[in-house]
Design a protein around this motif. Structure first.
Motif, PDB file in Angstrom:
ATOM      1  N   GLN A  35       0.813  -1.213   0.000  1.00 52.21           N
ATOM      2  CA  GLN A  35       0.000   0.000   0.000  1.00 52.21           C
ATOM      3  C   GLN A  35       0.848   1.265   0.000  1.00 52.21           C
ATOM      4  N   ALA A  36       2.017   1.214   0.645  1.00 51.56           N
ATOM      5  CA  ALA A  36       2.880   2.393   0.693  1.00 51.56           C
ATOM      6  C   ALA A  36       3.399   2.751  -0.697  1.00 51.56           C
ATOM      7  N   HIS A  37       3.720   1.734  -1.508  1.00 54.41           N
ATOM      8  CA  HIS A  37       4.178   1.977  -2.872  1.00 54.41           C
ATOM      9  C   HIS A  37       3.019   2.436  -3.758  1.00 54.41           C
ATOM     10  N   ILE A  38       1.863   1.822  -3.560  1.00 53.53           N
ATOM     11  CA  ILE A  38       0.678   2.232  -4.326  1.00 53.53           C
ATOM     12  C   ILE A  38       0.334   3.687  -4.023  1.00 53.53           C
ATOM     13  N   SER A  39       0.429   4.054  -2.751  1.00 51.34           N
ATOM     14  CA  SER A  39       0.162   5.432  -2.347  1.00 51.34           C
ATOM     15  C   SER A  39       1.105   6.399  -3.055  1.00 51.34           C
ATOM     16  N   PHE A  40       2.380   6.039  -3.125  1.00 53.76           N
ATOM     17  CA  PHE A  40       3.345   6.910  -3.792  1.00 53.76           C
ATOM     18  C   PHE A  40       3.045   7.043  -5.284  1.00 53.76           C
ATOM     19  N   VAL A  41       2.682   5.953  -5.927  1.00 57.18           N
ATOM     20  CA  VAL A  41       2.364   6.014  -7.357  1.00 57.18           C
ATOM     21  C   VAL A  41       1.198   6.966  -7.604  1.00 57.18           C
ATOM     22  N   HIS A  42       0.139   6.846  -6.805  1.00 55.92           N
ATOM     23  CA  HIS A  42      -1.012   7.747  -6.964  1.00 55.92           C
ATOM     24  C   HIS A  42      -0.592   9.196  -6.729  1.00 55.92           C
ATOM     25  N   GLU A  43       0.247   9.394  -5.713  1.00 54.63           N
ATOM     26  CA  GLU A  43       0.735  10.739  -5.420  1.00 54.63           C
ATOM     27  C   GLU A  43       1.540  11.295  -6.596  1.00 54.63           C
ATOM     28  N   ALA A  44       2.446  10.476  -7.124  1.00 53.81           N
ATOM     29  CA  ALA A  44       3.297  10.910  -8.236  1.00 53.81           C
ATOM     30  C   ALA A  44       2.482  11.238  -9.476  1.00 53.81           C
ATOM     31  N   ASN A  45       1.455  10.444  -9.732  1.00 50.84           N
ATOM     32  CA  ASN A  45       0.650  10.667 -10.929  1.00 50.84           C
ATOM     33  C   ASN A  45      -0.298  11.856 -10.801  1.00 50.84           C
ATOM     34  N   LYS A  46      -0.376  12.452  -9.631  1.00 50.14           N
ATOM     35  CA  LYS A  46      -1.051  13.733  -9.450  1.00 50.14           C
ATOM     36  C   LYS A  46      -0.047  14.885  -9.476  1.00 50.14           C
ATOM     37  N   TRP A  47       1.113  14.649  -8.852  1.00 56.17           N
ATOM     38  CA  TRP A  47       2.115  15.711  -8.693  1.00 56.17           C
ATOM     39  C   TRP A  47       2.828  16.032  -9.995  1.00 56.17           C
ATOM     40  N   PHE A  48       3.222  15.019 -10.742  1.00 52.28           N
ATOM     41  CA  PHE A  48       3.990  15.278 -11.958  1.00 52.28           C
ATOM     42  C   PHE A  48       3.207  16.056 -13.016  1.00 52.28           C
ATOM     43  N   PRO A  49       1.913  15.786 -13.244  1.00 53.05           N
ATOM     44  CA  PRO A  49       1.181  16.629 -14.193  1.00 53.05           C
ATOM     45  C   PRO A  49       1.142  18.101 -13.785  1.00 53.05           C
ATOM     46  N   GLU A  50       1.073  18.359 -12.483  1.00 56.52           N
ATOM     47  CA  GLU A  50       1.112  19.740 -12.002  1.00 56.52           C
ATOM     48  C   GLU A  50       2.464  20.380 -12.305  1.00 56.52           C
ATOM     49  N   MET A  51       3.529  19.610 -12.076  1.00 57.82           N
ATOM     50  CA  MET A  51       4.873  20.125 -12.367  1.00 57.82           C
ATOM     51  C   MET A  51       5.082  20.291 -13.871  1.00 57.82           C
ATOM     52  N   ALA A  52       4.512  19.389 -14.653  1.00 56.62           N
ATOM     53  CA  ALA A  52       4.645  19.482 -16.108  1.00 56.62           C
ATOM     54  C   ALA A  52       4.017  20.773 -16.629  1.00 56.62           C
ATOM     55  N   LYS A  53       2.855  21.125 -16.074  1.00 52.25           N
ATOM     56  CA  LYS A  53       2.193  22.368 -16.472  1.00 52.25           C
ATOM     57  C   LYS A  53       3.013  23.575 -16.045  1.00 52.25           C
TER      58      LYS A  53
END
Length: 270
Positions: A35-53
């Motif tokens: 679950q800790a790795h799954i949590s990070f993946v979900h977090e990353a897939n929200k954070w990186f699009p924000e950084m990309a913009k």
């Protein structure tokens, strides 16, 4: 009137140029175990699009590992492994060729894990022994805990804006089979500062580190790459809620390091 039209043309061209991404990033993930790795993946897939913009690059993500092939990778300048590695020989070969041809890569946490015997065998010699240089996983701290990290090289593109030391987000820290200091191609960027000890809370005594040298971020100077041990969020396992108790990408300095690394890899010449 002509001057106004010309000014409008220049303005349109400038907006168009700004809207075109500087480069393209693709993240591979699995997000099925821990679950800790799954949590990070979900977090990353929200954070990186924000950084990309914010920083004007494009970000795509996929859990379809068959996309790890030469044609698909040719559209991207930076590859991320968010929580694991490829298992298929053809995918591994495509990734190695991509890196040898100047592609960029950032791997997080479990992307470097290998242990024989386990569900993730140490069966990819180039990746674990040459590319990462770390060999097999040996042990880890528990539970996820913040550490004081020491910046060992402040001239590198990803660490040049960091202070000498900083407090990390909570993480499960890994120890490796090989001493990275003995590999001439490896440049250690971050390590656990001695002021962090004791690190971990157990309950097993082996999960609490009292001394030693532990690299947590490094690059192989033969490639455009960065490995970061970060990527294991703290989770409420005790009460069986699986609720997030921490996030990796809410740390000012870790975030800065990641963005600086992505921008370097995406814009640097091959």
């Amino acid at each position: 009137m002509l001057a106004i039209l010309c000014a409008g043309c220049f303005l349109f061209a400038d907006v168009k140029a700004q809207s075109k991404p500087k480069f393209h990033v693709i993240a591979f993930y699995t997000a099925k175990n821990d679950q800790a790795h799954i949590s990070f993946v979900h977090e990353a897939n929200k954070w990186f699009p924000e950084m990309a913009k914010k920083y004007n690059f494009s970000y795509d993500s996929t859990n379809v590992w068959t996309n790890l092939n030469a044609e698909y990778l040719s559209h991207y300048q930076v590859v991320l492994f968010l929580d694991t590695r490829p298992e298929d020989p053809a995918q591994r070969a495509a990734f190695q060729k991509y890196m040898e041809n100047g592609g960029g890569w950032i791997g997080f946490h479990f992307a470097a894990f290998a242990l024989t015997p386990s569900g993730v065998e140490a069966n990819w010699d180039w990746y674990h022994n040459e590319f990462l240089g770390s060999g097999q996983y040996v042990s880890n701290t528990w539970r996820p805990t913040s550490a004081i990290l020491r910046v060992e090289d402040r001239k590198f593109a990803a660490t040049k804006h960091l202070p000498e030391t900083f407090k990390s987000a909570p993480n499960e820290w890994y120890r490796w089979e090989k001493d990275l200091r003995k590999d001439p191609n490896i440049k250690i960027l971050l390590s656990i500062d001695s002021t962090s000890f004791p690190l971990g809370t157990g309950p097993k005594q082996s999960e609490i580190w009292h001394s030693g040298y532990y690299p947590v971020a490094w690059t192989n100077t033969k490639y455009k790459m960065l490995y970061l041990n970060m990527g294991h969020n703290d989770i409420d396992y005790e009460h069986h809620t699986n609720k997030d108790l921490s996030h990796t990408l809410e740390n000012e300095y870790e975030d800065k390091m990641i963005i600086d690394a992505v921008m370097w890899m995406g814009t640097a010449k091959k």
